[in-house]
Design a protein around this motif. Structure first.
Motif, PDB file in Angstrom:
ATOM      1  N   HIS A 100       0.852  -1.186   0.000  1.00 49.11           N
ATOM      2  CA  HIS A 100       0.000   0.000   0.000  1.00 49.11           C
ATOM      3  C   HIS A 100       0.890   1.239   0.000  1.00 49.11           C
ATOM      4  O   HIS A 100       1.873   1.314   0.739  1.00 49.11           O
ATOM      5  CB  HIS A 100      -0.901  -0.002   1.245  1.00 49.11           C
ATOM      6  N   TYR A 102       0.544   4.109   1.245  1.00 48.93           N
ATOM      7  CA  TYR A 102       0.617   4.829   2.515  1.00 48.93           C
ATOM      8  C   TYR A 102       1.630   4.215   3.472  1.00 48.93           C
ATOM      9  O   TYR A 102       2.080   4.893   4.399  1.00 48.93           O
ATOM     10  CB  TYR A 102      -0.755   4.887   3.184  1.00 48.93           C
ATOM     11  N   THR A 105       4.963   5.861   2.653  1.00 46.42           N
ATOM     12  CA  THR A 105       4.843   7.273   3.013  1.00 46.42           C
ATOM     13  C   THR A 105       4.852   7.442   4.532  1.00 46.42           C
ATOM     14  O   THR A 105       5.512   8.349   5.060  1.00 46.42           O
ATOM     15  CB  THR A 105       3.557   7.872   2.425  1.00 46.42           C
ATOM     16  N   GLY A 106       4.153   6.591   5.233  1.00 48.64           N
ATOM     17  CA  GLY A 106       4.128   6.645   6.691  1.00 48.64           C
ATOM     18  C   GLY A 106       5.493   6.346   7.299  1.00 48.64           C
ATOM     19  O   GLY A 106       5.930   7.016   8.240  1.00 48.64           O
TER      20      GLY A 106
END
Length: 133
Positions: A100, A102, A105-106
């Protein structure tokens, strides 16, 4: 008020400690303590420098993950390997696994925050900068 006289001028005694074995032993212990402290500071400096370089490497890696298109994901390789080991019936070699967006990015956000806190908290100057002095 009259000027003070120094203790050596009053007593006529020498400023230097006596030249005996106890003084020599104390100097040797002091020198050994200085060497030990310097070695500990150097070891701690190297440990925190390694942490800093690893953190910078992780930030660069995750930045590439975020910037590159989603179908070119290096994180998907170990993710697919783990899933194939855990669930071999579901995740075969032919199944495409996507991470995913995110997640990377996280992780990048957490890494950059850690880097900022490393410098903002003064840990860099305390752990690495102090050892250089």
């Amino acid at each position: 008020m009259p000027p003070r006289s120094s203790p050596s001028a009053r007593s006529g005694a020498s400023y230097f400690p006596p030249n005996d074995s106890a003084t020599y032993r104390d100097l040797l212990l002091f020198e050994e303590r200085l060497k030990t402290n310097a070695a500990n500071l150097k070891r701690r400096k190297h440990k925190y420098q390694l942490f800093l370089f690893q953190l910078l490497f992780v930030i660069a890696f995750l930045l590439c993950e975020v910037i590159l298109p989603p179908h070119i994901s290096i994180l998907a390789i170990p993710y697919k390997f783990v899933l194939q080991r855990i669930l071999p019936a579901v995740y075969t070699a032919e199944v495409d696994v996507y991470v995913h967006p995110y997640l990377s990015t996280g992780l990048l956000f957490v890494s950059v925050t850690t880097l900022l806190l490393f410098f903002a908290s003064g840990m860099y100057s305390e752990k690495i900068g102090y050892a250089n002095k």
